[in-house]
Each structure stands twice: as structure tokens, then as C-alpha cells.
Design a protein around this motif. Structure first.
Motif, mmCIF file in Angstrom:
data_model
loop_
_atom_site.group_PDB
_atom_site.id
_atom_site.type_symbol
_atom_site.label_atom_id
_atom_site.label_comp_id
_atom_site.label_asym_id
_atom_site.label_seq_id
_atom_site.Cartn_x
_atom_site.Cartn_y
_atom_site.Cartn_z
ATOM 1 N N VAL A 1 0.727 -1.123 -0.036
ATOM 2 C CA VAL A 1 -0.185 0.054 -0.197
ATOM 3 C C VAL A 1 1.384 0.996 -0.065
ATOM 4 C CG1 VAL A 1 -1.669 1.439 1.348
ATOM 5 C CG2 VAL A 1 -1.902 -1.070 1.036
ATOM 6 N N GLU A 2 1.982 1.086 0.703
ATOM 7 C CA GLU A 2 2.930 1.918 1.172
ATOM 8 C C GLU A 2 3.654 2.914 -0.313
ATOM 9 O OE1 GLU A 2 2.967 -0.282 2.817
ATOM 10 O OE2 GLU A 2 2.358 1.284 4.711
ATOM 11 N N ASP A 3 4.193 1.096 -1.208
ATOM 12 C CA ASP A 3 4.563 1.904 -3.005
ATOM 13 C C ASP A 3 3.379 1.959 -3.649
ATOM 14 O OD1 ASP A 3 7.127 0.804 -1.724
ATOM 15 O OD2 ASP A 3 6.851 -0.928 -2.181
ATOM 16 N N ALA A 4 2.090 2.051 -3.173
ATOM 17 C CA ALA A 4 1.006 2.457 -4.183
ATOM 18 C C ALA A 4 0.830 3.838 -4.672
ATOM 19 C CB ALA A 4 -0.462 0.734 -3.896
ATOM 20 N N GLY A 5 0.969 3.728 -3.479
ATOM 21 C CA GLY A 5 0.966 5.342 -2.733
ATOM 22 C C GLY A 5 1.265 6.234 -4.090
ATOM 23 N N GLN A 6 2.768 5.912 -4.256
ATOM 24 C CA GLN A 6 3.719 6.396 -4.554
ATOM 25 C C GLN A 6 3.751 6.446 -6.346
ATOM 26 O OE1 GLN A 6 5.788 8.736 -3.587
ATOM 27 N NE2 GLN A 6 4.624 8.129 -1.351
ATOM 28 N N LEU A 7 2.982 5.204 -6.874
ATOM 29 C CA LEU A 7 2.287 5.544 -8.101
ATOM 30 C C LEU A 7 1.538 6.228 -8.777
ATOM 31 C CD1 LEU A 7 0.535 1.301 -8.031
ATOM 32 C CD2 LEU A 7 3.278 2.463 -8.845
ATOM 33 N N ASP A 8 1.675 6.731 -10.649
ATOM 34 C CA ASP A 8 0.898 7.422 -10.640
ATOM 35 C C ASP A 8 -0.557 7.069 -10.780
ATOM 36 O OD1 ASP A 8 -0.335 9.218 -13.062
ATOM 37 O OD2 ASP A 8 1.807 8.966 -14.186
ATOM 38 N N ALA A 9 -0.872 8.398 -10.449
ATOM 39 C CA ALA A 9 -2.061 7.747 -9.860
ATOM 40 C C ALA A 9 -3.267 7.154 -11.421
ATOM 41 C CB ALA A 9 -3.179 9.261 -9.495
ATOM 42 N N ILE A 10 -3.018 8.408 -12.204
ATOM 43 C CA ILE A 10 -3.810 8.310 -13.319
ATOM 44 C C ILE A 10 -3.726 6.923 -14.390
ATOM 45 C CG2 ILE A 10 -4.453 9.670 -14.999
ATOM 46 C CD1 ILE A 10 -4.529 12.286 -13.905
ATOM 47 N N LYS A 11 -2.281 7.331 -14.301
ATOM 48 C CA LYS A 11 -1.866 6.261 -15.532
ATOM 49 C C LYS A 11 -2.157 4.773 -14.529
ATOM 50 C CE LYS A 11 2.176 3.638 -16.822
ATOM 51 N NZ LYS A 11 3.952 3.698 -16.805
ATOM 52 N N THR A 12 -2.184 4.418 -12.971
ATOM 53 C CA THR A 12 -2.461 3.278 -12.665
ATOM 54 C C THR A 12 -4.236 3.288 -13.266
ATOM 55 O OG1 THR A 12 -0.160 3.320 -11.036
ATOM 56 C CG2 THR A 12 -2.420 1.966 -10.675
ATOM 57 N N ILE A 13 -5.019 4.255 -12.803
ATOM 58 C CA ILE A 13 -6.301 3.537 -12.514
ATOM 59 C C ILE A 13 -6.567 3.705 -14.154
ATOM 60 C CG2 ILE A 13 -8.310 5.043 -12.623
ATOM 61 C CD1 ILE A 13 -6.728 6.898 -10.306
ATOM 62 N N MET A 14 -6.242 4.789 -15.424
ATOM 63 C CA MET A 14 -6.537 4.041 -16.756
ATOM 64 C C MET A 14 -6.104 2.813 -17.280
ATOM 65 S SD MET A 14 -8.532 7.487 -17.582
ATOM 66 C CE MET A 14 -8.179 6.729 -18.794
ATOM 67 N N GLU A 15 -5.329 2.074 -16.560
ATOM 68 C CA GLU A 15 -5.037 0.734 -17.402
ATOM 69 C C GLU A 15 -5.508 -0.087 -16.618
ATOM 70 O OE1 GLU A 15 -0.603 -1.720 -15.665
ATOM 71 O OE2 GLU A 15 -0.102 0.401 -16.207
ATOM 72 N N LEU A 16 -5.667 -0.337 -15.080
ATOM 73 C CA LEU A 16 -6.729 -0.243 -14.910
ATOM 74 C C LEU A 16 -8.138 -0.815 -15.591
ATOM 75 C CD1 LEU A 16 -7.787 -2.435 -11.853
ATOM 76 C CD2 LEU A 16 -7.913 -0.866 -10.683
ATOM 77 N N ILE A 17 -8.766 0.030 -15.633
ATOM 78 C CA ILE A 17 -10.234 0.445 -16.079
ATOM 79 C C ILE A 17 -9.972 -0.243 -17.520
ATOM 80 C CG2 ILE A 17 -11.722 1.859 -17.474
ATOM 81 C CD1 ILE A 17 -10.798 3.985 -14.814
#
Length: 107
Positions: free
Chosen positions: A72-88
Motif C-alpha cells: 500500500v505504501e508503494d502504491a501511494g507513490q504510483l502515478d494515480a492517473i496512469k494506474t487507474i486508466m490502466e486498471l479501467i
């Protein structure tokens, strides 16, 4: 494919969103049966996330951590938009929400 590890954090987020409105919007897109339907479903999901960001932030980080298989700590540092768009963009993710909007998931 929607990974099983994503179900719990996704469920938490859906509980915090206006799932009835989200699913109604997805059903309307499916009923329109247009070529850009998947893109429009993504737009609906992004809008729901942005409209409720303060409420779902912690669970969104948990979902991204599970998706990327990081802490979770590492996920907090991810590029939010890129990660969410990838997931979607994952076929299983959008298919799951589309199926849920049609009432095809267990309660």
C-alpha cells in the motif's frame, strides 16, 4: 481477467460510490450499443472516482496496490492517473462492472 485480489478493495469502493447511479449510467451506455461503449464506460467510472475522491482515496490506493502487486505504501507513490486508466482498461475490470450493472453478480 479480474484478479480475485481486486474484489475486496473494489467492493469497498463500490460501497462508497453511488453504485446505483454508476450502474444505471453503465446500463444506458450498453443499451445505446455504440462502438465507443467501452470508452464511455471508462469515462463514467473516472467521473464517479473523481466525484468521490476524498471518500475513496484510501480504498483506491488499496485497489491499486492489489492490482500492481505492491505494498500500500508503494502504491501511494504510483502515478494515480496512469494506474487507474490502466486498471479501467483491463477487459476483466470493465466486464465485471458491466456485468454487475446488468445484475449478473451475486448479492
Amino acid at each position: 481477467m479480474l484478479k480475485l485480489v481486486l474484489i475486496k478493495p473494489l467492493g469497498k469502493i463500490l460501497k462508497q460510490l453511488d453504485a446505483e447511479k454508476l450502474f444505471a449510467d453503465i446500463r444506458a451506455i450498453q443499451d445505446a450499443d455504440t462502438a465507443d461503449g467501452k470508452g464511455k464506460v471508462g469515462e463514467v467510472i473516472i467521473t464517479a472516482i473523481v466525484d468521490n475522491l476524498a471518500d475513496i482515496a484510501d480504498n483506491l490506493i488499496e485497489l491499486c496496490a492489489a492490482y500492481k502487486n505492491v505494498t500500500v505504501e508503494d502504491a501511494g507513490q504510483l502515478d494515480a492517473i496512469k494506474t487507474i486508466m490502466e486498471l479501467i482498461g483491463e477487459v476483466g475490470f470493465s466486464d465485471f462492472l458491466a456485468s454487475a450493472s446488468a445484475g449478473n453478480t451475486p448479492k
